[in-house]
Write a protein that holds these residues in place. Structure first.
Motif, mmCIF file in Angstrom:
data_model
loop_
_atom_site.group_PDB
_atom_site.id
_atom_site.type_symbol
_atom_site.label_atom_id
_atom_site.label_comp_id
_atom_site.label_asym_id
_atom_site.label_seq_id
_atom_site.Cartn_x
_atom_site.Cartn_y
_atom_site.Cartn_z
ATOM 1 N N GLY A 1 0.702 -1.193 0.075
ATOM 2 C CA GLY A 1 -0.081 -0.053 0.123
ATOM 3 C C GLY A 1 0.858 1.376 0.005
ATOM 4 N N GLU A 2 1.908 1.339 0.681
ATOM 5 C CA GLU A 2 2.779 2.533 0.776
ATOM 6 C C GLU A 2 3.241 2.752 -0.629
ATOM 7 O OE1 GLU A 2 3.248 0.187 4.534
ATOM 8 O OE2 GLU A 2 3.326 -0.343 2.381
ATOM 9 N N ASP A 3 3.667 1.943 -1.493
ATOM 10 C CA ASP A 3 4.258 1.991 -2.960
ATOM 11 C C ASP A 3 3.171 2.453 -3.710
ATOM 12 O OD1 ASP A 3 7.174 1.016 -2.204
ATOM 13 O OD2 ASP A 3 5.852 -0.587 -1.437
ATOM 14 N N ALA A 4 2.073 1.997 -3.472
ATOM 15 C CA ALA A 4 0.593 2.182 -4.277
ATOM 16 C C ALA A 4 0.567 3.478 -3.982
ATOM 17 C CB ALA A 4 -0.350 1.205 -3.942
ATOM 18 N N MET A 5 0.550 4.265 -2.697
ATOM 19 C CA MET A 5 0.342 5.369 -2.690
ATOM 20 C C MET A 5 1.249 6.520 -3.396
ATOM 21 S SD MET A 5 -2.175 6.153 -0.416
ATOM 22 C CE MET A 5 -2.076 7.718 0.339
ATOM 23 N N VAL A 6 2.397 6.118 -3.449
ATOM 24 C CA VAL A 6 3.297 6.843 -4.131
ATOM 25 C C VAL A 6 2.728 7.026 -5.697
ATOM 26 C CG1 VAL A 6 5.694 7.311 -5.273
ATOM 27 C CG2 VAL A 6 5.304 6.549 -2.906
ATOM 28 N N LEU A 7 2.410 6.230 -6.226
ATOM 29 C CA LEU A 7 1.896 5.947 -7.818
ATOM 30 C C LEU A 7 0.444 6.727 -7.825
ATOM 31 C CD1 LEU A 7 2.380 2.404 -9.095
ATOM 32 C CD2 LEU A 7 3.492 4.845 -9.922
ATOM 33 N N ARG B 1 -0.289 9.336 -5.842
ATOM 34 C CA ARG B 1 -0.083 10.711 -5.660
ATOM 35 C C ARG B 1 0.364 11.294 -7.234
ATOM 36 N NH1 ARG B 1 4.527 14.165 -4.462
ATOM 37 N NH2 ARG B 1 3.695 16.141 -3.134
ATOM 38 N N SER B 2 0.977 10.485 -7.741
ATOM 39 C CA SER B 2 1.389 10.962 -9.210
ATOM 40 C C SER B 2 0.455 11.014 -10.216
ATOM 41 C CB SER B 2 2.475 9.829 -9.883
ATOM 42 O OG SER B 2 2.037 8.834 -10.185
ATOM 43 N N LEU B 3 -0.647 10.185 -9.779
ATOM 44 C CA LEU B 3 -1.996 10.192 -10.738
ATOM 45 C C LEU B 3 -2.522 11.362 -10.647
ATOM 46 C CD1 LEU B 3 -3.615 6.975 -10.705
ATOM 47 C CD2 LEU B 3 -2.924 8.151 -12.621
ATOM 48 N N VAL B 4 -2.678 12.124 -9.307
ATOM 49 C CA VAL B 4 -3.164 13.467 -9.157
ATOM 50 C C VAL B 4 -2.282 14.559 -10.103
ATOM 51 C CG1 VAL B 4 -3.682 15.247 -7.353
ATOM 52 C CG2 VAL B 4 -3.883 12.765 -6.857
ATOM 53 N N HIS C 1 -1.731 14.697 0.801
ATOM 54 C CA HIS C 1 -1.741 13.460 1.644
ATOM 55 C C HIS C 1 -0.813 12.394 1.221
ATOM 56 C CE1 HIS C 1 -3.340 10.190 4.125
ATOM 57 N NE2 HIS C 1 -3.447 9.430 3.003
ATOM 58 N N GLY C 2 -0.719 12.367 -0.124
ATOM 59 C CA GLY C 2 0.397 11.341 -0.641
ATOM 60 C C GLY C 2 1.837 11.766 -0.336
ATOM 61 N N SER C 3 2.000 13.086 -0.290
ATOM 62 C CA SER C 3 3.466 13.836 -0.051
ATOM 63 C C SER C 3 4.134 12.709 1.159
ATOM 64 C CB SER C 3 3.378 15.051 -0.004
ATOM 65 O OG SER C 3 4.561 15.520 0.468
ATOM 66 N N SER C 4 3.671 12.345 2.047
ATOM 67 C CA SER C 4 4.306 11.667 3.160
ATOM 68 C C SER C 4 4.858 10.374 2.501
ATOM 69 C CB SER C 4 3.366 11.292 4.232
ATOM 70 O OG SER C 4 2.760 12.406 4.820
ATOM 71 N N PHE C 5 4.144 9.800 1.306
ATOM 72 C CA PHE C 5 4.993 8.402 1.034
ATOM 73 C C PHE C 5 5.756 8.735 0.001
ATOM 74 C CE2 PHE C 5 0.549 8.207 2.917
ATOM 75 C CZ PHE C 5 0.848 7.514 3.897
ATOM 76 N N GLU C 6 5.697 9.657 -0.683
ATOM 77 C CA GLU C 6 6.590 10.075 -1.902
ATOM 78 C C GLU C 6 8.051 10.587 -1.245
ATOM 79 O OE1 GLU C 6 8.102 10.983 -5.808
ATOM 80 O OE2 GLU C 6 5.992 10.333 -5.117
ATOM 81 N N HIS C 7 7.954 11.290 -0.163
ATOM 82 C CA HIS C 7 9.019 11.754 0.384
ATOM 83 C C HIS C 7 9.658 10.994 1.826
ATOM 84 C CE1 HIS C 7 8.781 14.996 -2.420
ATOM 85 N NE2 HIS C 7 7.697 15.236 -2.098
ATOM 86 N N TRP D 1 5.603 9.956 9.468
ATOM 87 C CA TRP D 1 4.275 9.352 9.294
ATOM 88 C C TRP D 1 4.125 7.919 8.456
ATOM 89 C CZ3 TRP D 1 -0.534 10.691 6.085
ATOM 90 C CH2 TRP D 1 -1.565 10.102 6.389
ATOM 91 N N ALA D 2 4.908 8.447 7.271
ATOM 92 C CA ALA D 2 4.970 7.328 6.195
ATOM 93 C C ALA D 2 5.648 5.993 6.497
ATOM 94 C CB ALA D 2 5.489 7.802 4.913
ATOM 95 N N VAL D 3 6.784 6.280 7.250
ATOM 96 C CA VAL D 3 7.587 5.098 7.866
ATOM 97 C C VAL D 3 7.149 4.504 9.158
ATOM 98 C CG1 VAL D 3 9.281 5.909 6.022
ATOM 99 C CG2 VAL D 3 9.710 6.668 8.372
ATOM 100 N N ASN D 4 6.674 5.268 9.843
ATOM 101 C CA ASN D 4 6.359 4.968 11.387
ATOM 102 C C ASN D 4 5.741 3.415 11.313
ATOM 103 O OD1 ASN D 4 6.848 5.858 13.997
ATOM 104 N ND2 ASN D 4 4.432 6.043 14.268
ATOM 105 N N SER D 5 5.171 2.969 10.647
ATOM 106 C CA SER D 5 4.603 1.457 10.784
ATOM 107 C C SER D 5 5.575 0.383 10.394
ATOM 108 C CB SER D 5 3.171 1.266 9.888
ATOM 109 O OG SER D 5 3.559 1.457 8.521
ATOM 110 N N LEU D 6 6.707 0.633 10.006
ATOM 111 C CA LEU D 6 7.643 -0.395 9.386
ATOM 112 C C LEU D 6 8.544 -0.685 10.284
ATOM 113 C CD1 LEU D 6 8.293 1.307 5.919
ATOM 114 C CD2 LEU D 6 6.653 -0.440 6.474
ATOM 115 N N LEU D 7 8.646 -0.221 11.517
ATOM 116 C CA LEU D 7 9.456 -0.758 12.599
ATOM 117 C C LEU D 7 8.584 -0.881 14.113
ATOM 118 C CD1 LEU D 7 12.625 -0.883 13.115
ATOM 119 C CD2 LEU D 7 12.675 1.425 13.745
#
Length: 243
Positions: free
Chosen positions: A68-74, A76-79, A161-167, A171-177
């Motif tokens: 889902g995190e990677d899908a969010m980057v795409l 955002r690019s669609l926007v 909203h998608g900026s967090s996952f792009e950069h 917030w975007a990485v907090n769930s990965l650890l």
């Protein structure tokens, strides 16, 4: 069907339905979907639509497999595609088309120069004019383009909203650890995290189709309203307003 598709069956069915409606609309209006050399923006619109159509499939693939995190980057690019396309297709779209093209050409030239290379049009292009046009495009930031195109809410809700996952902010990485008994545990396996949020991409894609259809004069026959209804009901999301 993956476990994640089963878990979010309603959302994926809505996603697939929006894409189906867009594809059907394009097939039904195939004769109208033609490049007009006197309207250069028609080629640009077709190119951007092709980019969006491929990306919306990629979002689904990633989401269905638990990325889902990677899908969010795409998503955002669609926007970005959605806003740029709508901005180009507004009132002075001929000027905006040339600015968009110039910006891309200049970016490609700068990359080539960074590697000591030349583009094929290095000796034939008017680079002074290209730089001027590219600057005019860059001087209008995406938030301004969104406002001018009547899509400010797409920028505020989906793009920012998608900026967090792009950069990859906190917030975007907090769930990965997580803290484990033996020390830090990396949570890098596929998961349900952000899957339904990433599927908002179908809402953006519906707006892209609406912009393209209006430019080419499609007979919508109610398909535009159906795409919005399906996305809103399937995602349980009121969504940013469309034009």
């Amino acid at each position: 069907m993956t476990k994640i598709e089963q878990r979010f069956r309603r959302e994926f069915e809505a996603y697939d339905r929006v894409i189906f409606l867009a594809d059907h609309l394009l097939r039904r209006n195939a004769q109208k979907f033609a490049i007009d050399r006197a309207r250069r923006r028609t080629r640009v619109a077709a190119l951007l639509y092709a980019r969006a159509r491929k990306a919306v499939d990629a979002v689904r693939i990633l989401a269905a497999r638990g990325y889902g995190e990677d899908a969010m980057v795409l998503a955002r690019s669609l926007v970005n595609v959605c806003v740029d396309l709508a901005y180009i297709c507004k009132r002075d779209s001929d000027d905006r088309t040339e600015e968009w093209i110039a910006n891309g050409r200049l970016a490609r030239r700068q990359i080539a120069q960074g590697f000591g290379l030349k583009t094929e049009d290095e000796e034939t292009a008017d680079w002074e004019k290209t730089e001027k046009l590219a600057k005019q495009w860059r001087d209008v930031k995406i938030e301004q383009r969104a406002k001018a195109a009547g899509l400010e809410n797409f920028y505020k809700v989906l793009y920012r909203h998608g900026s967090s996952f792009e950069h990859s902010d906190l917030w975007a990485v907090n769930s990965l650890l997580e803290r484990g008994e033996q020390g830090p545990e990396l949570k890098t396996e596929p998961s349900e995290n952000l899957v339904p949020q990433a599927l908002f991409a179908c809402y953006t894609f519906g707006q892209i189709m609406l912009t393209v259809g209006q430019l080419f004069g499609f007979d919508f026959a109610g398909a535009e309203a159906e795409m919005v209804r399906v996305a809103q009901e399937g995602l349980r999301f009121a969504g940013p307003s469309t034009t």
